[in-house]
Design a protein around this motif. Structure first.
Motif, PDB file in Angstrom:
ATOM      1  N   HIS A  73      38.537  38.605  30.126  1.00 14.60           N
ATOM      2  CA  HIS A  73      38.739  37.703  31.104  1.00 14.60           C
ATOM      3  C   HIS A  73      39.983  38.101  32.028  1.00 14.60           C
ATOM      4  O   HIS A  73      41.251  38.039  31.295  1.00 14.60           O
ATOM      5  CB  HIS A  73      38.973  36.192  30.710  1.00 14.60           C
ATOM      6  CG  HIS A  73      39.041  35.357  32.058  1.00 14.60           C
ATOM      7  ND1 HIS A  73      39.516  34.193  31.925  1.00 14.60           N
ATOM      8  CD2 HIS A  73      38.561  35.433  33.183  1.00 14.60           C
ATOM      9  CE1 HIS A  73      39.642  33.443  33.031  1.00 14.60           C
ATOM     10  NE2 HIS A  73      38.676  34.177  33.973  1.00 14.60           N
TER      11      HIS A  73
ATOM     12  N   GLN B 269      40.107  29.566  32.145  1.00 12.76           N
ATOM     13  CA  GLN B 269      40.354  30.102  30.918  1.00 12.76           C
ATOM     14  C   GLN B 269      39.436  29.773  29.768  1.00 12.76           C
ATOM     15  O   GLN B 269      38.967  30.336  28.655  1.00 12.76           O
ATOM     16  CB  GLN B 269      41.821  30.088  30.470  1.00 12.76           C
ATOM     17  CG  GLN B 269      42.709  31.200  31.354  1.00 12.76           C
ATOM     18  CD  GLN B 269      43.758  30.990  30.856  1.00 12.76           C
ATOM     19  OE1 GLN B 269      44.546  31.650  30.030  1.00 12.76           O
ATOM     20  NE2 GLN B 269      44.863  30.377  31.926  1.00 12.76           N
TER      21      GLN B 269
ATOM     22  N   TRP C   6      42.284  36.984  34.467  1.00  9.95           N
ATOM     23  CA  TRP C   6      42.612  35.953  35.278  1.00  9.95           C
ATOM     24  C   TRP C   6      43.901  36.019  35.915  1.00  9.95           C
ATOM     25  O   TRP C   6      44.788  36.754  35.779  1.00  9.95           O
ATOM     26  CB  TRP C   6      42.532  34.515  34.348  1.00  9.95           C
ATOM     27  CG  TRP C   6      43.587  34.457  33.407  1.00  9.95           C
ATOM     28  CD1 TRP C   6      43.344  34.895  32.201  1.00  9.95           C
ATOM     29  CD2 TRP C   6      44.793  33.905  33.190  1.00  9.95           C
ATOM     30  NE1 TRP C   6      44.460  34.782  31.365  1.00  9.95           N
ATOM     31  CE2 TRP C   6      45.317  34.247  32.087  1.00  9.95           C
ATOM     32  CE3 TRP C   6      45.431  33.036  34.141  1.00  9.95           C
ATOM     33  CZ2 TRP C   6      46.613  33.565  31.656  1.00  9.95           C
ATOM     34  CZ3 TRP C   6      46.901  32.746  34.026  1.00  9.95           C
ATOM     35  CH2 TRP C   6      47.470  32.801  32.817  1.00  9.95           C
TER      36      TRP C   6
END
Ligand code: ARG
Length: 587
Positions: free
Chosen positions: A376, A350, A378
């Motif tokens: 992103h 991250q 994740w």
């Protein structure tokens, strides 16, 4: 009026429009929410806050809006009912006739896909997954980027994105010195067609690094091999190419088994000659500065990153993960014309992605480049039953192939138990789907940002929110049609009477909420919302099927019930396909 594909979104747009005709000014936000089913399908909650701010009577505003709505061509009182409740809420009910018409129109996957394309309308997207590092076997840690990446890609594509996968493999790094040293000292012959090559390479790497740790001489030799590779020594470059070939063919076998399709594989090495431009542009725009010999970006406006710089060139002059990712982003914009880039990795990255995005914003703004949307996606860790990251007994990461093989073997036992007479070939085929799907679904049905505990019993269970449960539900729906000798794609809609029973209406409402579920799933790219929906849909279907006989004498009743069966089956199938799972007609 038209039959709205996505009723809550359509209502939002229409209410904004009619509010204007009713003389209500621009900042009225309808705030459409799903309603308590006793009161209707949706509720507009926006009148109260609007009236408060405009210092008027909410009830009067609500009346004006509803009146304007009823006079608009977009409203048909046979299909929808609007009414005012309490101090100024507006309730909306879709009438059964609307439900029938919606089900008639959105027959199957093709119709749903074309209507869903409105979400992204051809937006050019690049999705970066599964992006493993070469020279290592795939282990359980590679599962989530593959499974989540594939599901997210399919969803985005279904919903109108013009999306391509770019597999950013880690094929360049200091480990290649040790590997080449190991290959040479053991005189090892690489062979991409040998299934075990990658495993052998991995062992060789372990022996090589043990040697390099133990002896200065070996460490120096490995370092020299790396320098030779970096300087383009033909023998080492050829070996490096071979190592990557071995890795990529092993990965390809896994992608095929996991039904993953990849459009481009541009690994880190592809960007070696493209990082110079990054150093120049970041320096020239004063975004990066020299710090103890390295080139770094400080985000001074950021609470944490003002002390933790983003290193884009190491002090020995070498590029790194950050500079490579900056070059990759530019390449994706310039060559693929990406309007959005989605990265699928572990949550431990991250910070990297936050710094990458912050840096890219400053850099693109300074250069006048158009910054794509950056996301992103994740995920957390898969835990063993002891609550720690899943490992084998000897403490090694569990190999992915072994995990899948075990899932398939366990699935086969279950399939044979349910169907003692099934033939071996058929059982193997079903077991492969059930086993691999169970692993995928167990992953996707969890909120991706959490860790989850891996449990064979849970993921293979035929009850609960699992792949076997959904696959079985679909196979049973197919058998309804098989037994009645009716095609599930027959035209039920024109013979169907209007939905009537409580269970019919409940099932239809659930089917109609699919576009809303897409919206929810897409907003943060969290596939578990879709899983929960499919599970609930299958449950509501059971309730309907238990209470409403489908094959009955009344042709119109039978047609409407068969239509519900067919639509539910097609939605479940489309949903599983979006998750990367190919449904079965028989189980
Ligand atoms: N190879 C990396 C890893 O295994 C993931 C790369 C993700 N993509 C990227 N553009 N950084 O951790």
């Amino acid at each position: 009026m038209d039959i709205w594909f996505h009723p809550s979104k359509e209502l939002d747009l229409i209410l904004k429009k009619v509010a204007k005709t009713a003389g209500i000014d621009g900042d009225f936000q309808p705030q459409i929410r799903t309603a308590d089913p006793r009161f209707g399908d949706f509720q507009a909650n926006g009148v109260l806050p609007y009236a408060k701010q405009a210092k008027t009577n909410p009830r009067a505003i609500a009346e004006k809006i509803v009146e304007a709505l009823k006079n608009s061509p977009e409203y048909d009182s046979e299909l929808i009912e609007a009414s005012i409740a309490g101090p100024g809420f507006i309730n909306f009910s879709l009438k059964p006739k609307f439900l029938n018409a919606w089900l008639a129109k959105y027959k199957g996957e093709a119709e749903l896909k074309s209507a869903s394309s409105q979400f992204f309308n051809g937006k050019k997207m690049i999705i970066d997954y599964p992006s493993p590092n070469t020279a290592k076997q795939m282990h359980v840690g590679h599962l989530r980027p593959m499974v989540i990446g594939e599901a997210v890609k399919r969803l985005l594509k279904f919903c109108g994105a013009n999306i391509e996968t770019d597999n950013h493999v880690g094929d360049w790094g200091t480990n290649f010195g040790i590997l080449i040293y190991g290959i040479k000292s053991e005189n090892y012959k690489l062979d991409a067609s040998n299934e075990n090559s990658l495993e052998e390479l991995e062992q060789m790497y372990k022996r090589g690094s043990a040697l390099a740790k133990a002896s200065e001489e070996a460490a120096n030799a490995a370092r020299e091999e790396l320098v030779k590779l970096q300087n383009g020594d033909p023998e080492n470059v050829a070996l490096w190419n071979e190592i990557n070939k071995v890795s990529v063919s092993a990965f390809d076998r896994m992608y095929e088994r996991m039904s993953i399709t990849i459009d481009h594989t541009l690994g880190e090495s592809f960007y070696r000659d493209k990082v110079g431009r990054i150093y120049d542009e970041l320096t020239e725009t004063k975004i990066a500065e020299e710090d103890q010999g390295a080139l770094v970006v400080f985000h001074r406006d950021h609470e944490r990153f003002n002390k933790q710089p983003f290193i884009v060139r190491k002090s020995d002059g070498a590029s790194n993960y950050a500079s490579t990712d900056l070059a990759t982003l530019l390449y994706r914009v310039e060559n693929f014309k990406a309007e959005e880039v989605v990265y699928v990795t572990d949550g431990r990255q991250q910070d990297h992605f936050q710094q990458l995005f912050l840096t890219a914003k400053k850099w693109f703004d300074a250069k006048g480049y158009k910054l794509p949307d950056l996301r992103h996606v994740w995920f957390g860790t898969i835990l063993g039953e002891d609550g720690k990251a899943i490992k084998t007994k000897s403490g090694e990461p569990v190999r992915l192939k072994a995990l899948l093989d075990e899932a398939v073997a366990r699935a086969k036992a279950v399939v044979k138990e349910k169907n003692p007479d099934i033939d071996e070939v058929e059982a193997d085929k079903i077991a492969e789907t059930v086993g691999v799907s169970a692993i995928k679904y167990a992953d996707l049905s969890q909120n991706r940002t959490g860790d989850y505990m891996f449990s064979w019993d849970k993921l293979l269970a035929f009850d609960g929110n699992t792949a076997p449960y959904l696959l079985y539900a679909i196979a049973r729906m197919h058998s309804i049609f098989r037994k009645a000798s009716i095609s599930p794609d027959a035209d039920f809609a024109s013979d169907a009477s209007i939905l009537e029973t409580e269970q019919e209406i409940a099932l239809a409402r659930k089917l109609l909420s699919l576009p809303y579920i897409f919206e929810l799933t897409l907003s943060e790219l969290r596939p578990h919302f879709l899983c929960t929906y499919l599970f609930e849909l299958a449950g509501i279907f059971s309730g309907f099927y238990n209470a409403n006989k489908v094959i009955v004498d009344d042709k119109a009743v039978m047609a409407r019930r068969l239509m519900l069966c067919s639509r539910t089956m097609r939605v479940l199938e489309a949903g599983l396909r979006l998750l990367g799972i190919e449904p079965l007609e028989k189980m």
